[in-house]
Design an enzyme around this catalytic site. Structure first.
Site, PDB file in Angstrom:
ATOM      1  N   GLY A 240     -11.029  -1.416  -4.158  1.00 51.14           N
ATOM      2  CA  GLY A 240     -10.624  -0.368  -4.955  1.00 51.14           C
ATOM      3  C   GLY A 240      -9.936  -1.029  -6.204  1.00 51.14           C
ATOM      4  O   GLY A 240     -10.445  -0.664  -7.491  1.00 51.14           O
ATOM      5  N   VAL A 689       2.729  -7.405  -1.915  1.00 51.25           N
ATOM      6  CA  VAL A 689       2.262  -8.833  -2.228  1.00 51.25           C
ATOM      7  C   VAL A 689       0.893  -8.669  -2.916  1.00 51.25           C
ATOM      8  O   VAL A 689       0.385  -9.434  -3.752  1.00 51.25           O
ATOM      9  CB  VAL A 689       2.171 -10.039  -1.087  1.00 51.25           C
ATOM     10  N   GLY A 690       0.195  -7.521  -2.886  1.00 49.55           N
ATOM     11  CA  GLY A 690      -1.319  -7.499  -3.210  1.00 49.55           C
ATOM     12  C   GLY A 690      -1.351  -7.408  -4.562  1.00 49.55           C
ATOM     13  O   GLY A 690      -2.633  -7.929  -4.898  1.00 49.55           O
ATOM     14  N   GLU A 691      -0.372  -7.112  -5.425  1.00 47.74           N
ATOM     15  CA  GLU A 691      -0.362  -7.052  -6.851  1.00 47.74           C
ATOM     16  C   GLU A 691       0.442  -8.089  -7.451  1.00 47.74           C
ATOM     17  O   GLU A 691      -0.115  -8.656  -8.593  1.00 47.74           O
ATOM     18  CB  GLU A 691      -0.185  -5.928  -7.413  1.00 47.74           C
TER      19      GLU A 691
END
Lengths: 733, 313, 218
Positions: A240, A689-691
């Site tokens: 996404g 943490v994904g960004e």
């Protein structure tokens, strides 16, 4: 449950399951092709027809005529839907450009019609037979040209503390530089796709969406039907990165097509149409001024950002991190928004920081060089443990300095030559670069339902999504930890609007918020279990499939009994994010080679150290970070949607022409997580943490390029044409 | 994709006869380019003649020490052929720098020579393009043309030839063998095979309607270091910004062809005489760059200089 | 464990009031051996196509425009093979045909009449994973999972291609037998884009299966 005060000791702290590097529980389905994505649901409803969209071929203007006769007469065609026969449609407030054009066209490749046919081949061919005539309008497409007309988008667009202009004017060492970042495409591997089926006035959609409840709201606002009459399912999402935060044309046109054809209809956006039909990360122009004393202490810092969007759209908030990242008594930030008639600009992985740090962290590198200082030491000197704009507001946890020091150690930063162009390895000029990583920690209310049955199996249901982030696994780990069962005894159901509303996946809030929601529901279930078993809920222990107290214990399966037990709750976040500045931190390091002849850049090593609260699953968290580093490498080196202002569109609208990194671009990556828990973030004491992984990495690459060859490029992406003119002449070897 | 009828030919003669019989027919071999274009309705054949099972899939030695490569030999097989690897390494290197492993497994020798351009305006049927729609204009001139050609361009078209293989074939003086619908065969030197756009950019090669490529022959090997240096925006799976195919003897005249810069694989034999240092300028003489692709001139020149220097050292 | 349709017995349906009636549809996995369906009849021509998919031959009548990819996904209902771009630009549709990996989006099903196709479903299944599938799970060689079947089909073929001596752009001496290396693998895998950026982990998975050390350059 309300989360208003810092978390105290709780069952998650045991870390028997949470914090373990478990392989993803959805792995066997994904690796065998059995995980079903939106367009693939042959199982859910019979008699599916195929829809193909007709995209607008002008950027602005009006549709003057749509001739569907030839399309309707084409073999297999069941229906053609466009603005004149679609019925009344609303526009969802969260979406800037309408998902079906007409009569106005707001951007290139905006959907004009959908053709529904028996087969995919028939629908695609017939879509090309729809004749659309336009009265072509005019528009603004060039950010640089429109910069002067940009306006202040809302009250919070400007911030100022102290006297920036005065302090900057009198600073002995200064940087004043302008950087540009281009429009970028999310380019998730799975195109937007939806199967829509009407059951009377009830609409069922199987789609690819990050935010189930937003989708439901936006469908209701678009199709003007009650939210209760909509069910959205999205258990697997093929990426996404922000592009699936909101519904897109595939969903609306599938629903309209299904209504017109009287059958379920499935629509996927073709790849060459995705770029201009959907959203993108907007281009920015960023001016950064930093004034420091000769020792490197920052006294003045300013970050101004210009971006553009369609009327009614918003700015790319690229200056935001500059409010919090470094100390400095005198500071200002500003965002300005120009009107551009390109496709809708919107969130892409770490909106704001991802491009803001591409500028700020290169400016810091330039300042360090001017000061004759090590770039890490400059950052450490200007660290702050409080919000620089509001010194009474501390950071909940801030280990930036530790990240930089540990990251430098692991990378071997001390081998760096401060002067550029000193290291040669065959044809390659080799350089090191670094940058700070920073990303806000956001929290979103999140609900879940948890049940336990007579076999002792725990089932978690929440409308939370897994967009590749590992949600299935960390939700299972959370429930297993809370209920004291093995992770194999947890079943996780996601992405269905009939489940409790969750945080959804966005803004790197998903992992912390959604597991906190599962935590809350599990607390309730523990209470119910303990009470039924006759234990004090406050002191009952859950372990190994038993609930117990003292030396008494009972199997959970027995307590659950044939009827089972279930509980539902929602974590609601109070004002801790206001009382404390909450963010995630890191240090990025890169070694690059610049071809001394051609200027080609190849990354040789990437590494980073990160502090982001409790790491719920180090294996999937590391994957999030390395993946974000790859996307950041793309931003630094190759990703650019090219605007053709004559036609008002992105010219390079497919994956052959819009380059994203391939295997050969990405070297070995090292990721280190600092041991951290943040009691202000949630009962999970975790953050996202994904960004974080994309924040700053491109600047580290850019700084490494400068260190390698002495060429400073301030216009991203750093392609060889921007370097080659400044390389020394080629001499015969 | 417009509807078409389909037939499978069993022999080259059958394929040529089918083409003669059916107006608007096209041959399909690997299909990796044709189907891409058909999906976008840039190509709209009414009939497809599948030539995948007509043989022509062998690489054979020729009596003069060269090679005869069947038109249906897949790029992977050609690149991996022992004689090509040993004696025509420039061809192997060019082939393996193109596309991806999956595409090379499908793409054929004949099809690669017929690969159409990658200009983004050619690829968008809503935009003017003289190649796609003669007389409609060229959107690339004055548009996004960073990757497009600097040599052999015209007022009508500036699209660069996308093939890597064909650049190596050009430096190897390959010959293209064909059969026409009436059964007549001919041999076309690679230099004459691809056409400059001029005022007719829709005419891309010397083939007549229904004419089928049956083989490509290579003359006896040329000794020297075989190099194919491809410069691109990412490490792999990208078209060339500039490529250099070269056969460089330890002393004496080098053969050089350039990719990514010309509207056809670019070789100037007369420029190969003279010193290495000036060769780039001689080959690039007459270039007409745009503001966006002017970098290709220093890039090509520097890359060529380095290739020659490395090969000679 | 992951939800599958069989994981929901009647008693669990009772546990989660409201959520569970829906659970079966929320979690259906795809069968690997469904019978393929011919295209619906219409005025357009149909061609008979027989494919041996994962060891089993079936004949269907297809619109000649049907790509191998769409034949697998829409007619055989083997949706493990993914459509990422439909134009040969991403590799998500990679399958193995007659022993070679190809982009199934850029070839017509009818062109492969009589041929053998191996898809991701044919390599292994949950509970009986192919070693490459197991290595991808172990090394977290994926995130969203959408490019994964193509990556795995490619990875299996890449190891065969190196063994078969097929040179690549990363092969220093193209006349010599190529050897396993990080550069060889990364170059050969570059036709499979992973936007989630799992490349480093995918390499570790492939190296594991090849019996090579992880992170060769680390």
């Amino acid at each position: 449950m309300q989360f208003n005060e810092p978390a105290t000791a709780n069952p998650i702290d045991r870390q028997r399951v949470v914090g373990k590097p478990l392989s993803r529980i959805d792995g066997p389905l994904k690796t065998t092709g059995r995980a079903p994505y939106a367009y693939e649901r042959h199982d859910v409803v019979a008699n599916q027809a195929y829809g193909a969209i007709v995209p607008a071929t002008v950027a602005t203007g009006r549709i003057t005529r749509i001739d569907t006769a030839e399309a309707e007469a084409a073999p297999g065609v069941l229906a053609v839907v466009h603005h004149s026969n679609a019925g009344k449609l609303g526009k969802a407030k969260a979406i800037t450009a309408r998902l079906l054009a007409g009569p106005e066209v707001e951007h290139y490749h905006q959907a004009v019609a959908v053709v529904v046919a028996e087969t995919f081949e028939q629908a695609r061919a017939a879509a090309a037979l729809v004749r659309v005539e336009y009265a072509r309008g005019t528009g603004a497409f060039d950010l640089e040209k429109e910069k002067g007309k940009a306006v202040k988008p809302g009250r919070s667009a400007d911030t100022a503390v102290g006297d920036f202009e005065g302090a900057f004017a009198s600073a002995p060492v200064k940087i004043d530089a302008t950087y540009t970042t281009p429009d970028q495409a999310h380019s998730a591997m799975e195109p937007m796709a939806t199967i829509a089926a009407w059951d009377g006035d009830m609409l069922n959609v199987w789609t690819s969406n990050q935010m189930i409840d937003w989708a439901r709201r936006d469908i209701a606002e678009t199709l003007l039907i009650p939210k209760e009459k909509i069910r959205v399912q999205s258990p697997y999402i093929g990426g996404g990165f922000g592009s699936k935060l909101w519904i897109r044309a595939d969903l609306v046109l599938a629903a309209l097509g299904a209504k017109a054809a009287g059958r379920p209809v499935k629509v996927a956006l073709p790849r060459p149409v995705m770029v201009n039909n959907t959203t993108h990360r907007p281009a920015t122009i960023q001016r950064i001024r930093i004034g420091a004393d000769r020792a490197g202490k920052i006294g003045a810092i300013a970050h101004e950002v210009w971006s553009g969007d369609l009327p009614g759209g918003g700015p790319e908030t690229a200056a935001n991190q500059t409010r919090l990242l470094y100390a400095g008594a005198n500071r200002m930030t500003a965002h300005r928004l120009a009107t551009l008639h390109l496709p809708e600009g919107n969130a892409m992985r770490a909106p704001g920081e991802a491009v803001g740090l591409l500028a700020l962290e290169v400016a810091m590198d330039e300042l360090a060089e001017k000061l004759g200082m090590d770039p890490i030491e400059l950052r450490i000197l200007n660290d702050t443990q409080v919000d620089p704009e509001k010194p009474e507001r501390p950071f909940s946890k801030r280990q930036l300095v530790e990240c930089l020091r540990i990251g430098a150690e692991r990378f071997g930063w001390n081998a760096r030559k401060a002067k550029p162009g000193q290291v040669r390895d065959g044809r390659w000029l080799v350089g090191y670069g670094m940058a700070s990583a920073f990303r806000d920690n956001l929290a979103m209310d999140s609900g879940a339902r948890v049940g336990i049955d007579a076999k002792g199996k725990v089932t978690v249901a929440t409308d939370m999504t897994d967009i590749g982030t590992g949600t299935y696994t960390i939700v299972a780990q959370t429930a297993a930890e809370m209920m004291g069962v093995d992770v194999d005894d947890v079943i996780v159901l996601l992405g269905d609007s009939s489940f409790p509303v969750s945080a959804g996946s966005g803004g790197q809030w998903g992992a912390n918020s959604s597991t906190a929601g599962v935590y809350a529901a599990c607390l309730k279930l523990r209470e119910a279990v303990a009470r039924k078993a006759g234990f004090d809920p406050a002191t009952a222990e859950f372990a190994d499939g038993f609930v117990g107290q003292g030396n008494k214990r009972v199997r959970l399966s027995e307590v659950a009994g044939r009827e089972g037990l279930s509980a539902e709750d929602t974590i609601k976040f109070g004002d801790l994010t206001k009382r404390y500045a909450q963010a995630t931190f890191g240090g990025h390091f890169a070694e690059v080679g610049v071809d001394a002849v051609t200027g080609e850049v190849r990354i040789r090593r990437m590494s980073g150290a990160f502090a982001a609260g409790r790491i719920l699953n180090p294996k999937s968290a590391r994957s999030q970070v390395i993946g974000a580093m790859v996307m950041g490498a793309g931003a630094a080196l190759m990703e650019e949607l090219v605007v053709d202002p004559r036609f008002g569109y992105f010219v390079n609208h497919d994956l052959a022409e819009y380059h994203v990194p391939v295997h050969a671009d990405i070297p070995v990556q090292d990721v280190f997580f600092l041991d951290e828990t943040d009691d202000k973030s949630s009962p999970m004491k975790a953050k996202g943490v994904g960004e974080l992984g994309i924040c700053g990495v491109g600047a580290a690459v850019a700084n490494a390029i400068y260190n390698a060859c002495g060429v400073r490029v301030r216009e991203y992406p750093i392609t060889l044409d921007k370097i080659i003119g400044k390389l020394p002449p080629v001499t015969a070897a | 994709m417009k509807a078409f009828t389909y037939e499978r030919a069993a022999t080259p003669a059958e394929a040529a006869a089918a083409a003669a019989r059916t107006p608007g027919a096209k041959f399909i071999a690997g299909g990796t380019n044709l189907l891409d274009l058909m999906k976008l309705e840039i190509e709209t054949p009414r009939h497809l003649i599948d030539v995948n099972r007509i043989g022509l899939d062998k690489v054979e030695d020729t009596p003069d020490g060269g090679l005869r490569i069947g038109a249906l030999v897949r790029n992977t097989d050609l690149a991996a052929h022992p004689r090509v690897r040993r004696d025509y390494a420039v061809l192997t290197r060019a082939l393996v720098s193109g596309a991806s492993g999956q595409l090379r497994n499908k793409a054929t020798t004949g099809g690669n020579l017929l690969q159409r351009v990658r200009c983004p305006y050619f690829y968008d049927t809503a935009k003017p393009c003289n190649k796609r729609k003669p007389g409609s204009g060229c959107a690339a001139i004055g548009g996004f043309n960073r990757g497009l050609a600097v040599l052999g361009t015209s007022e009508a078209c500036i699209a660069q030839h996308p093939s890597d293989m064909a650049v190596a074939m050009r430096v190897l003086d390959a010959m293209v063998e064909t059969v026409k619908p009436d059964g007549a065969t001919r041999t076309i030197p690679i230099a004459d095979f691809h056409k400059l756009p001029g005022t007719t950019p829709h005419i891309e090669n010397a083939l007549e309607a229904g004419e089928l490529i049956t083989a490509v022959t290579l003359p006896a090997p040329v000794t020297g270091t075989h190099v194919y240096r491809k410069v691109r925006d990412r490490s792999s799976y990208a078209f060339a910004l500039v490529s250099v195919a070269a056969i460089v003897p330890s002393d004496g005249r080098a053969r050089v062809a350039l990719g990514g810069v010309g509207t056809k694989p670019w070789r100037v034999e007369s420029a190969e005489a003279g010193d290495d240092a000036g060769m780039g300028k001689r080959i690039l003489a007459g270039a007409k760059p745009t503001t966006q692709n002017a970098f290709k001139l220093p890039l090509a020149e520097r890359t060529l200089t380095a290739v020659l220097a490395d090969a000679r050292s | 464990m992951m939800p599958t349709s069989t994981a929901f017995d009647v008693s669990r349906r009772g546990v989660l009031a409201g959520g569970v009636a829906t659970a079966a549809t929320a979690s259906v996995s795809i069968a690997a051996d469904a019978a393929p369906q011919s295209a619906p009849a219409s005025a357009e021509p149909r061609v008979p196509v027989t494919l041996k998919v994962n060891g089993k031959s079936n004949r269907v009548d297809l619109d000649p425009r049907t790509t191998l990819l769409d034949a697998l996904r829409e007619h055989w209902k083997l949706t493990g093979t993914k459509k990422g771009c439909d134009h040969g630009q991403c590799g998500a549709c990679t399958v193995i045909v007659e022993g070679r990996r190809i982009n199934s989006c850029l070839t017509l099903a009818v062109m492969h009449d009589g041929e053998a196709v191996t898809t991701i479903e044919g390599l292994g299944e949950p509970g009986d994973l192919h070693p490459m599938q197991a290595a991808f799970v172990e090394h977290d060689g994926y995130q969203c999972g959408y490019c994964t079947p193509g990556q795995i089909c490619s990875a299996v073929a890449v190891l065969d291609e190196i063994k078969a001596g097929i040179p690549s752009h990363a092969t220093a001496d193209v006349a010599a037998q190529p050897a396993f290396s990080i550069e060889e693998v990364k170059e050969r895998m570059s036709g499979n884009i992973c936007r989630c950026g799992a490349y480093a982990n995918i390499f570790d998975a492939i190296a594991d299966v090849a019996g090579e050390a992880r992170g060769a350059r680390a």
